[in-house]
Design an enzyme around this catalytic site. Structure first.
Site, PDB file in Angstrom:
ATOM      1  N   LYS A  35       0.840  -1.203   0.000  1.00 52.96           N
ATOM      2  CA  LYS A  35       0.000   0.000   0.000  1.00 52.96           C
ATOM      3  C   LYS A  35       0.880   1.260   0.000  1.00 52.96           C
ATOM      4  O   LYS A  35       2.086   1.183   0.247  1.00 52.96           O
ATOM      5  CB  LYS A  35      -0.912  -0.007   1.231  1.00 52.96           C
ATOM      6  CG  LYS A  35      -0.172   0.005   2.559  1.00 52.96           C
ATOM      7  CD  LYS A  35      -1.122  -0.286   3.724  1.00 52.96           C
ATOM      8  CE  LYS A  35      -0.365  -0.385   5.030  1.00 52.96           C
ATOM      9  NZ  LYS A  35      -1.217  -0.902   6.113  1.00 52.96           N
ATOM     10  N   ARG A 129     -10.725  -0.231  14.458  1.00 58.69           N
ATOM     11  CA  ARG A 129     -10.568   0.552  13.242  1.00 58.69           C
ATOM     12  C   ARG A 129     -11.581   0.027  12.241  1.00 58.69           C
ATOM     13  O   ARG A 129     -12.631   0.601  12.061  1.00 58.69           O
ATOM     14  CB  ARG A 129      -9.118   0.448  12.753  1.00 58.69           C
ATOM     15  CG  ARG A 129      -8.736   1.517  11.784  1.00 58.69           C
ATOM     16  CD  ARG A 129      -7.258   1.494  11.449  1.00 58.69           C
ATOM     17  NE  ARG A 129      -6.814   0.240  10.818  1.00 58.69           N
ATOM     18  CZ  ARG A 129      -5.591   0.023  10.370  1.00 58.69           C
ATOM     19  NH1 ARG A 129      -4.654   0.959  10.502  1.00 58.69           N
ATOM     20  NH2 ARG A 129      -5.262  -1.118   9.803  1.00 58.69           N
ATOM     21  N   TYR A 254      16.243  29.375   9.697  1.00 58.08           N
ATOM     22  CA  TYR A 254      15.076  30.177  10.094  1.00 58.08           C
ATOM     23  C   TYR A 254      14.965  30.249  11.607  1.00 58.08           C
ATOM     24  O   TYR A 254      15.265  29.277  12.303  1.00 58.08           O
ATOM     25  CB  TYR A 254      13.795  29.559   9.544  1.00 58.08           C
ATOM     26  CG  TYR A 254      13.604  29.772   8.065  1.00 58.08           C
ATOM     27  CD1 TYR A 254      13.527  31.058   7.527  1.00 58.08           C
ATOM     28  CD2 TYR A 254      13.511  28.690   7.204  1.00 58.08           C
ATOM     29  CE1 TYR A 254      13.347  31.254   6.167  1.00 58.08           C
ATOM     30  CE2 TYR A 254      13.326  28.871   5.836  1.00 58.08           C
ATOM     31  CZ  TYR A 254      13.244  30.155   5.325  1.00 58.08           C
ATOM     32  OH  TYR A 254      13.061  30.339   3.987  1.00 58.08           O
ATOM     33  N   MET A 302      12.492  24.034   3.747  1.00 61.02           N
ATOM     34  CA  MET A 302      11.751  23.239   2.769  1.00 61.02           C
ATOM     35  C   MET A 302      12.681  22.408   1.885  1.00 61.02           C
ATOM     36  O   MET A 302      12.394  21.262   1.557  1.00 61.02           O
ATOM     37  CB  MET A 302      10.898  24.182   1.908  1.00 61.02           C
ATOM     38  CG  MET A 302       9.924  23.457   1.017  1.00 61.02           C
ATOM     39  SD  MET A 302       9.021  24.576  -0.058  1.00 61.02           S
ATOM     40  CE  MET A 302       7.808  25.259   1.040  1.00 61.02           C
TER      41      MET A 302
HETATM   42  C1  LIG Z   1      -0.528  -2.089   6.621  1.00 64.87           C
HETATM   43  C2  LIG Z   1      -1.171  -3.366   6.999  1.00 64.87           C
HETATM   44  C3  LIG Z   1      -0.389  -4.524   7.197  1.00 64.87           C
HETATM   45  C4  LIG Z   1       1.123  -4.521   7.171  1.00 64.87           C
HETATM   46  O1  LIG Z   1       1.590  -4.059   8.426  1.00 64.87           O
HETATM   47  P1  LIG Z   1       3.162  -3.947   8.756  1.00 64.87           P
HETATM   48  O2  LIG Z   1       3.193  -3.512  10.176  1.00 64.87           O
HETATM   49  O3  LIG Z   1       3.710  -2.914   7.832  1.00 64.87           O
HETATM   50  O4  LIG Z   1       3.744  -5.290   8.524  1.00 64.87           O
HETATM   51  C5  LIG Z   1      -1.058  -5.722   7.426  1.00 64.87           C
HETATM   52  N1  LIG Z   1      -2.407  -5.760   7.510  1.00 64.87           N
HETATM   53  C6  LIG Z   1      -3.178  -4.657   7.352  1.00 64.87           C
HETATM   54  C7  LIG Z   1      -4.655  -4.785   7.459  1.00 64.87           C
HETATM   55  C8  LIG Z   1      -2.589  -3.430   7.101  1.00 64.87           C
HETATM   56  O5  LIG Z   1      -3.358  -2.337   6.971  1.00 64.87           O
END
Ligand SMILES: *Cc1c(COP(=O)(O)O)cnc(C)c1O
Length: 371
Positions: A35, A129, A254, A302
């Site tokens: 992702k 979640r 800055y 930046m």
């Molecule tokens: C991002 C995610 C993972 C991977 O988690 P890591 O801690 O990066 O290994 C696995 N399962 C779900 C549902 C996630 O959102």
């Protein structure tokens, strides 16, 4: 010449880290989590380097379609599922698997015309979640089981604290709830993220979901990536583009909040928060200059930051700088800046040029795909 900041992406390290995940869970299938543009590493070359994975997981539908178009045949899982009947039609068209975590999705699925859909039914065991509450699970499971469009239901959950203290109560409680529910559903199961893969073999089951570890980063504070035999994939490099001699009392950057307490030599590095370096990294954050550990000084801006070169040797204009990666774990920078490695990697800016290292060959890549 363009700005000297570049992110090296070591594809062999990705493949190596995947094999470490396999060693931890030899009986499970691997859903490689790519992702957020493969945690900032770039989607397509990362997926190619991980092509031994049994599947891929992400949240972005366009990413999944991009991989299908590129010829990847593995199962692909959308971790937040789909949001509309239009998206569901794309899942069918591209043969994508989906997480199902609320009733609205089950309703949309009941109007699904095609067959052979794989769903991952998510239980909320305490992360709060996504997912069905344990008491809602039987009804959700029933509805999906009686839907002829669905050919397989994998039961999954996600841990909130697998990277916390080893014997933590939240983890134990989540696992206990999951085990109670899944006992009556001998379907494929999926629980483990990187931390759980490494630490809790009892969570491996049918599909593991490694993310962070594939990129060569430790999910734990008390064990380094090297301890876990992981190799960093991304190395963020730049160069010294200016050098100054400071007198006692001169300030840097800055707001002038860094003041030299003695004569100093400082270097300016082409890297700032618009490149993805954390703006809150304080004075003292480590930086490698010509392979010597130096410290960041003052507030970064930046596009640039300053390093203390007073104690270094042989540093001049164009000397190489490593911001994180090989020789300087991103975990250290995250800790210094009071954030986590995940954030540093996945917020790397698109203006940073990527250099892909494959079989000792290097090639430049502007990002083929941007999430
Ligand atoms: C991002 C995610 C993972 C991977 O988690 P890591 O801690 O990066 O290994 C696995 N399962 C779900 C549902 C996630 O959102």
């Amino acid at each position: 010449m363009s700005r000297p900041i570049q992110a090296y992406i070591d594809l062999a390290a990705l493949t190596h880290n995947l094999s470490i995940a396999r060693q931890h869970a030899p009986k499970a299938r691997i859903m490689a989590v790519i992702k957020a543009n493969a945690y900032g590493h770039g989607l397509l070359h990362t997926a190619h380097a991980l092509s031994d994975a049994d599947g891929f997981a992400f949240l972005e539908l366009e990413a999944a379609i991009c991989l299908r178009d590129a010829g990847f045949r593995q199962p692909m899982l959308l971790l937040e599922g789909f949001f509309s009947p239009q998206e569901l039609a794309l899942l069918e068209k591209y043969k994508l698997s989906t997480v199902v975590h609320h009733d609205e999705q089950i309703t949309m699925l009941s109007n699904c015309k095609h067959h052979g859909l794989n769903v991952f039914l998510k239980i909320n065991t305490g992360m709060n979640r996504l997912g069905f509450a344990p008491e809602q699970f039987p009804a959700a499971f029933e509805k999906l089981s009686s839907n002829p469009a669905i050919s397989q239901i994998t039961v999954m959950t996600h841990f909130a604290t697998a990277d916390g203290a080893i014997d933590n109560e939240v983890f134990k409680h989540q696992l206990q709830i999951f085990n109670q529910i899944s006992r009556y559903h001998p379907k494929p199961l999926s629980l483990a993220n990187s931390a759980a893969i490494i630490r809790y073999p009892q969570t491996h089951r049918d599909w593991i979901r490694p993310g962070l570890m594939l990129y060569g980063v430790s999910p734990f504070t008390e064990q380094t990536a090297t301890d876990l035999k992981l190799k960093p994939v991304m190395t963020l490099v730049s160069k010294i583009i200016a050098i100054h001699q400071l007198k006692k009392g001169d300030t840097v950057g800055y707001s002038g909040n860094f003041k030299a307490d003695k004569p100093m030599r400082i270097g300016i590095v082409a890297c700032g928060y618009a490149d993805g370096y954390p703006r809150h990294a304080p004075t003292g954050t480590p930086i490698l200059v010509n392979n010597q550990r130096c410290r960041l000084i003052g507030k970064l801006s930046m596009d640039m930051l300053a390093v203390d070169l007073t104690e270094t040797n042989h540093v001049h204009l164009n000397s190489p700088v490593t911001l994180w990666g090989e020789g300087l774990p991103v975990e250290e920078i995250a800790q210094a800046a009071n954030t986590i490695s995940y954030e540093l990697l996945c917020t790397l800016s698109t203006r940073v040029e990527m250099v892909i290292i494959k079989n000792d060959l290097q090639y430049q890549s502007t990002r083929v795909y941007q999430a």
